[in-house]
Scaffold this active site. Sequence first.
Site, PDB file in Angstrom:
ATOM      1  N   SER A  19      -8.623  66.835  21.834  1.00  9.40           N
ATOM      2  CA  SER A  19      -9.042  67.764  22.890  1.00  9.40           C
ATOM      3  C   SER A  19      -8.589  67.272  24.267  1.00  9.40           C
ATOM      4  O   SER A  19      -8.725  66.089  24.597  1.00  9.40           O
ATOM      5  CB  SER A  19     -10.562  67.918  22.878  1.00  9.40           C
ATOM      6  OG  SER A  19     -10.967  68.639  24.013  1.00  9.40           O
ATOM      7  N   SER A  21      -9.925  68.653  26.920  1.00  8.12           N
ATOM      8  CA  SER A  21     -11.021  69.025  27.815  1.00  8.12           C
ATOM      9  C   SER A  21     -11.608  67.838  28.594  1.00  8.12           C
ATOM     10  O   SER A  21     -11.874  67.973  29.794  1.00  8.12           O
ATOM     11  CB  SER A  21     -12.125  69.737  27.028  1.00  8.12           C
ATOM     12  OG  SER A  21     -11.611  70.933  26.504  1.00  8.12           O
ATOM     13  N   LYS A  68     -17.830  77.689  17.086  1.00  9.58           N
ATOM     14  CA  LYS A  68     -17.958  78.783  18.062  1.00  9.58           C
ATOM     15  C   LYS A  68     -18.885  79.910  17.596  1.00  9.58           C
ATOM     16  O   LYS A  68     -19.517  80.561  18.424  1.00  9.58           O
ATOM     17  CB  LYS A  68     -16.576  79.361  18.407  1.00  9.58           C
ATOM     18  CG  LYS A  68     -15.758  78.452  19.307  1.00  9.58           C
ATOM     19  CD  LYS A  68     -14.478  79.142  19.750  1.00  9.58           C
ATOM     20  CE  LYS A  68     -13.651  78.238  20.630  1.00  9.58           C
ATOM     21  NZ  LYS A  68     -12.482  78.915  21.182  1.00  9.58           N
ATOM     22  N   ASP A 104     -13.249  82.544  26.975  1.00  6.69           N
ATOM     23  CA  ASP A 104     -11.889  82.762  26.454  1.00  6.69           C
ATOM     24  C   ASP A 104     -11.351  84.147  26.788  1.00  6.69           C
ATOM     25  O   ASP A 104     -10.168  84.314  27.044  1.00  6.69           O
ATOM     26  CB  ASP A 104     -11.861  82.596  24.924  1.00  6.69           C
ATOM     27  CG  ASP A 104     -11.977  81.146  24.485  1.00  6.69           C
ATOM     28  OD1 ASP A 104     -11.561  80.261  25.250  1.00  6.69           O
ATOM     29  OD2 ASP A 104     -12.494  80.906  23.377  1.00  6.69           O
ATOM     30  N   GLY A 126      -2.089  88.404  15.491  1.00  3.72           N
ATOM     31  CA  GLY A 126      -3.181  87.586  14.956  1.00  3.72           C
ATOM     32  C   GLY A 126      -4.493  88.338  15.009  1.00  3.72           C
ATOM     33  O   GLY A 126      -4.616  89.349  15.730  1.00  3.72           O
ATOM     34  N   ALA A 127      -5.446  87.873  14.197  1.00  5.36           N
ATOM     35  CA  ALA A 127      -6.752  88.553  14.158  1.00  5.36           C
ATOM     36  C   ALA A 127      -7.886  87.548  13.959  1.00  5.36           C
ATOM     37  O   ALA A 127      -8.942  87.894  13.443  1.00  5.36           O
ATOM     38  CB  ALA A 127      -6.745  89.596  13.036  1.00  5.36           C
ATOM     39  N   TYR A 213       0.246  75.914  23.492  1.00  4.64           N
ATOM     40  CA  TYR A 213       0.806  75.200  24.649  1.00  4.64           C
ATOM     41  C   TYR A 213       1.419  73.849  24.281  1.00  4.64           C
ATOM     42  O   TYR A 213       1.787  73.062  25.156  1.00  4.64           O
ATOM     43  CB  TYR A 213      -0.207  75.062  25.782  1.00  4.64           C
ATOM     44  CG  TYR A 213      -1.485  74.363  25.431  1.00  4.64           C
ATOM     45  CD1 TYR A 213      -2.595  75.081  25.037  1.00  4.64           C
ATOM     46  CD2 TYR A 213      -1.582  72.977  25.516  1.00  4.64           C
ATOM     47  CE1 TYR A 213      -3.765  74.446  24.713  1.00  4.64           C
ATOM     48  CE2 TYR A 213      -2.753  72.340  25.197  1.00  4.64           C
ATOM     49  CZ  TYR A 213      -3.843  73.076  24.786  1.00  4.64           C
ATOM     50  OH  TYR A 213      -5.002  72.433  24.474  1.00  4.64           O
ATOM     51  N   GLY A 234       0.886  79.093  27.314  1.00  2.00           N
ATOM     52  CA  GLY A 234      -0.468  78.929  26.782  1.00  2.00           C
ATOM     53  C   GLY A 234      -1.395  78.111  27.660  1.00  2.00           C
ATOM     54  O   GLY A 234      -2.623  78.217  27.551  1.00  2.00           O
TER      55      GLY A 234
END
Length: 273
Positions: A19, A21, A68, A104, A126-127, A213, A234
């Site tokens: 990550s 973040s 999530k 997001d 995408g889905a 990205y 991205g």
Amino acid sequence: MITASTSLYCVLGNPVGHSLSPLIHNGALEENKINAVYLAFEPENIEEAMVSIRSMGIRGASITIPFKTSIIPYLDWVDPMAQVIGAVNTVVNKKGRLMGYNTDSQAATAPLLAHGIQDKTICIVGAGGAARAVAHGILKQGGDLIITNRSKDKGLDLADHVSGRFIPMEEIDTIEADVVINTTSVGMAPEIESLSFPAQALRPGMIVMDVVYTPLETKLLTTAREKGCITIDGLAMFLAQASAQFELWTGITPNPKTMRNSVLSTPVVKENI
Ligand code: ATR
């Protein structure tokens, strides 16, 4: 300086080792002289992690794969947009009350707003979870949606939810859109030669955005640029969702240049640029 009154923010994910973040949020905390640190945790169980957030007074958390959706029952309040998307990526601990948000979807639309979305035809490739957040963000702005996806059932389901049209992957060449957004992992290192949308369906003036990205310029973006499209990498969406999280926690808008530079200086991104 870390003291007895230093606050704690964190990311909860599993795995979370790669990550970015912690890097960007600690950079923003430092730049804004906020007495807090941001750490990464890899819990096995999200319910137990939420008990820890409450009992230890952790001020906020970024939530990533695979939590999530599973986090939702353990929150005291969930923002209506996050409820619609069915996913939370941000928790704010407001004096013991755990509030869930999804940054997001607004992050996906933020880089597109300058180009205008309203009345444009936007094709989402995408889905999955990312596609859901992106699609709801676009829907809120009034764009006309096309969903294309490898598996038909998931694609149809998302198209149904966002009042969009589903076009099967086998017919992707026929798609006529003003904006194309790849939300799949196609094109991500090490499979950097994979193309998520066919070159022949790209036309000059189209806007092409990738959520991948690593590399920063995916094969999709290189191809699109060569075809005369406007490209958005991205990192734009990744930084926008982080910036919105930081704002929810602190009320401060972080400096976008500092955030982008901290990501660009990391070996994982640098090696793949
Ligand atoms: P995320 O939450 O990151 O969006 P996800 O929910 O697992 O992850 O969704 C991944 C999306 O990328 C799905 O739409 C998936 O297609 P399927 O529904 O057919 O699984 C798509 N995807 C992943 N790898 C792909 C590939 N190699 N080719 C085409 N689509 C792919």
